[in-house]
Motif scaffolding. Structure first.
Motif, PDB file in Angstrom:
ATOM      1  N   PRO A  55       0.456  -1.307   0.387  1.00 15.88           N
ATOM      2  CA  PRO A  55       0.018  -0.091  -0.352  1.00 15.88           C
ATOM      3  C   PRO A  55       0.804   1.151   0.184  1.00 15.88           C
ATOM      4  O   PRO A  55       0.393   2.067  -0.570  1.00 15.88           O
ATOM      5  CB  PRO A  55      -0.746   0.170   1.358  1.00 15.88           C
ATOM      6  CG  PRO A  55      -1.193  -1.244   1.571  1.00 15.88           C
ATOM      7  CD  PRO A  55       0.246  -2.275   0.894  1.00 15.88           C
ATOM      8  N   ILE A  56       1.712   1.353   0.564  1.00 20.54           N
ATOM      9  CA  ILE A  56       2.932   2.301   1.205  1.00 20.54           C
ATOM     10  C   ILE A  56       2.964   3.024  -0.461  1.00 20.54           C
ATOM     11  O   ILE A  56       4.140   3.485  -0.820  1.00 20.54           O
ATOM     12  CB  ILE A  56       3.578   2.402   2.005  1.00 20.54           C
ATOM     13  CG1 ILE A  56       4.802   3.417   1.634  1.00 20.54           C
ATOM     14  CG2 ILE A  56       4.916   1.626   1.081  1.00 20.54           C
ATOM     15  CD1 ILE A  56       3.788   4.897   2.947  1.00 20.54           C
ATOM     16  N   TYR A  57       3.612   2.002  -1.238  1.00 16.74           N
ATOM     17  CA  TYR A  57       3.831   2.136  -2.928  1.00 16.74           C
ATOM     18  C   TYR A  57       3.682   3.659  -3.348  1.00 16.74           C
ATOM     19  O   TYR A  57       2.362   2.919  -4.044  1.00 16.74           O
ATOM     20  CB  TYR A  57       4.482   0.818  -3.383  1.00 16.74           C
ATOM     21  CG  TYR A  57       5.470  -0.025  -2.716  1.00 16.74           C
ATOM     22  CD1 TYR A  57       6.193   0.727  -2.032  1.00 16.74           C
ATOM     23  CD2 TYR A  57       5.603  -1.076  -3.092  1.00 16.74           C
ATOM     24  CE1 TYR A  57       6.677  -0.489  -1.731  1.00 16.74           C
ATOM     25  CE2 TYR A  57       6.095  -1.807  -2.622  1.00 16.74           C
ATOM     26  CZ  TYR A  57       6.950  -1.625  -2.471  1.00 16.74           C
ATOM     27  OH  TYR A  57       8.171  -2.321  -0.855  1.00 16.74           O
ATOM     28  N   GLY A  58       3.255   4.583  -3.651  1.00 19.22           N
ATOM     29  CA  GLY A  58       2.500   5.522  -3.863  1.00 19.22           C
ATOM     30  C   GLY A  58       1.050   5.909  -3.582  1.00 19.22           C
ATOM     31  O   GLY A  58       0.159   6.353  -3.698  1.00 19.22           O
ATOM     32  N   MET A  86       2.464   0.035   7.195  1.00 23.16           N
ATOM     33  CA  MET A  86       2.555   1.059   7.519  1.00 23.16           C
ATOM     34  C   MET A  86       1.688   2.116   6.257  1.00 23.16           C
ATOM     35  O   MET A  86       0.935   2.362   5.898  1.00 23.16           O
ATOM     36  CB  MET A  86       3.662   1.120   5.736  1.00 23.16           C
ATOM     37  CG  MET A  86       5.788   0.450   6.370  1.00 23.16           C
ATOM     38  SD  MET A  86       6.447   0.785   5.294  1.00 23.16           S
ATOM     39  CE  MET A  86       7.825   2.354   6.443  1.00 23.16           C
ATOM     40  N   ARG A  87       1.564   2.707   7.773  1.00 23.32           N
ATOM     41  CA  ARG A  87       0.689   3.688   7.622  1.00 23.32           C
ATOM     42  C   ARG A  87       0.639   4.814   6.748  1.00 23.32           C
ATOM     43  O   ARG A  87       2.057   5.891   7.912  1.00 23.32           O
ATOM     44  CB  ARG A  87      -0.827   3.681   8.735  1.00 23.32           C
ATOM     45  CG  ARG A  87      -1.197   2.518   9.302  1.00 23.32           C
ATOM     46  CD  ARG A  87      -2.144   2.132   8.189  1.00 23.32           C
ATOM     47  NE  ARG A  87      -3.480   3.038   7.869  1.00 23.32           N
ATOM     48  CZ  ARG A  87      -4.425   2.929   8.733  1.00 23.32           C
ATOM     49  NH1 ARG A  87      -4.719   1.482   9.391  1.00 23.32           N
ATOM     50  NH2 ARG A  87      -5.751   3.484   8.220  1.00 23.32           N
ATOM     51  N   TRP A  88       0.547   6.085   6.358  1.00 21.45           N
ATOM     52  CA  TRP A  88       0.866   7.678   6.026  1.00 21.45           C
ATOM     53  C   TRP A  88      -0.562   7.570   5.788  1.00 21.45           C
ATOM     54  O   TRP A  88      -0.810   9.580   5.995  1.00 21.45           O
ATOM     55  CB  TRP A  88       0.808   7.635   4.856  1.00 21.45           C
ATOM     56  CG  TRP A  88      -0.018   7.387   3.460  1.00 21.45           C
ATOM     57  CD1 TRP A  88      -1.157   7.879   3.046  1.00 21.45           C
ATOM     58  CD2 TRP A  88      -0.987   5.722   2.348  1.00 21.45           C
ATOM     59  NE1 TRP A  88      -2.120   7.525   2.024  1.00 21.45           N
ATOM     60  CE2 TRP A  88      -1.578   6.369   2.479  1.00 21.45           C
ATOM     61  CE3 TRP A  88      -0.278   4.823   3.344  1.00 21.45           C
ATOM     62  CZ2 TRP A  88      -2.184   5.656   1.508  1.00 21.45           C
ATOM     63  CZ3 TRP A  88      -1.054   3.667   2.172  1.00 21.45           C
ATOM     64  CH2 TRP A  88      -1.652   3.786   1.821  1.00 21.45           C
ATOM     65  N   ASP A  89      -1.890   7.868   6.391  1.00 27.68           N
ATOM     66  CA  ASP A  89      -2.792   8.075   6.941  1.00 27.68           C
ATOM     67  C   ASP A  89      -3.383   7.914   8.319  1.00 27.68           C
ATOM     68  O   ASP A  89      -4.278   8.904   8.011  1.00 27.68           O
ATOM     69  CB  ASP A  89      -3.606   7.824   5.916  1.00 27.68           C
ATOM     70  CG  ASP A  89      -4.657   5.922   6.297  1.00 27.68           C
ATOM     71  OD1 ASP A  89      -3.359   5.899   7.462  1.00 27.68           O
ATOM     72  OD2 ASP A  89      -5.118   5.469   5.997  1.00 27.68           O
TER      73      ASP A  89
END
Length: 330
Positions: A55-58, A86-89
């Motif tokens: 998920p983190i890729y792009g 890996m969370r970006w949100d």
């Protein structure tokens, strides 16, 4: 193509797998979706049935591209390897890094593998991929804020629900693998491994060989360094991971290129590229089950897949290893 089972999971994968990090564009200088879909199709035509994404890729883009690519392929002939944790949100868990998204906006990324987060991530991945199951579900990085057994119990639930076929880990130590295995059997560990990055040979490789676990080697071309196409002092865009990478310092690039010049005649004698020779050597190393290789376009994908056709004798593998040893002691 050659195929191998991941541990005792029943999941068979191609020994060269399509790594779709670059397809997401993130930290890799942008992407062109049509080229990425075409690259996956070109790989599949040559027997590369396994696609690794995250998920983190792009921030979801790589999974969406993979989903687009597999729409026209028979689902039971393709293995989807994706990740979680890996969370970006969500600002929770173990802070991993400050980075930028594909639009150049600042992004904080967290390693987070609490059960509720994993369940949500799995649903999001299934939706982006356009499938109802994932062949290999891997924790992307250890999360020191969540006990490993809690993480693995959530994955076990997903397996019981039929949403995941096999559990894997990525960037885990031997001790972390052992802790995870108290809850469920692991199929594999995905770790960095290349001619110039071989530290896993000390403990992880012997452990995985002894326990029958697969090792998926990522960055076997060391971000392009081992293709012979990188020149000393080559400039990279600021958003490119290689801009500040110590292995891309001019002195190191010079040393690596000198080594590559020594094995170039062998590649030429086999009508192979340096990259193909490097991949074949990687797959000849004890314990290395799969090499994950990225491609931006169909031409690169075809070159990667055809590495499997290069035949190396034990003597040739040893010759390459000796040249490597000399480079590292020089």
């Amino acid at each position: 193509m050659e195929y191998i089972e991941l541990g005792n999971s029943g999941v068979q994968v191609s020994r060269i797998a399509f790594g779709s990090w670059a397809a997401g564009g993130w930290m890799w200088g942008g992407t062109e979706q049509n080229d990425a879909v075409g690259a996956i199709h070109a790989s599949y035509d040559l027997g590369v049935t396994s696609i690794d994404t995250a998920p983190i890729y792009g921030q979801g883009l790589s999974e969406q591209i993979v989903g687009e690519a597999i729409k026209s392929l028979p689902r039971d002939k393709v293995q989807i390897l994706t990740k979680f944790g890996m969370r970006w949100d969500l600002a929770q868990g173990d802070f991993a890094m400050k980075t930028k998204d594909n639009a150049g906006q600042d992004l904080d990324v967290y390693k987070y593998a609490a059960p509720a987060s994993i369940i949500q991530e799995c649903e999001d991945s299934l939706r982006r991929l356009g499938t109802d199951y994932i062949d290999l579900y891997q924790i992307h990085w250890p999360d020191k804020t969540t006990p490993i057994p809690e993480t693995m119990e959530a994955v076990q639930r997903l397996i019981e629900q039929g949403k995941v076929r096999a559990a894997g880990v990525s960037n885990y130590s031997v001790a972390q693998m052992q802790e995870a295995e108290k809850v469920l059997p692991l199929a594999s560990n995905q770790v960095p491994y290349s001619m110039v990055r071989r530290d896993i040979e000390q403990d992880l490789v012997p452990y995985c060989l002894e326990q029958g676990k697969a090792i998926l080697a990522y960055s076997p071309m060391q971000l392009g360094l081992l293709t012979g196409k990188i020149k000393p002092g080559q400039a990279f865009d600021e958003s490119d991971l290689r801009a500040r990478h110590p292995l891309f310092a001019p002195e190191n690039v010079k040393r690596v290129n000198a080594f590559l010049d020594k094995i170039r005649p062998m590649a030429e004698s086999k009508s192979a590229t340096l990259g193909q020779l490097v991949l074949r050597w990687t797959l000849a190393q004890p314990g290395i089950s799969v090499a994950l290789v990225g491609a931006r376009n169909p031409e690169q994908a075809v070159q990667n897949a055809r590495a499997i056709d290069v035949q190396l004798s034990p003597q040739e593998v040893n010759f390459i290893s000796q040249q490597l040893d000399q480079m590292q002691t020089a």
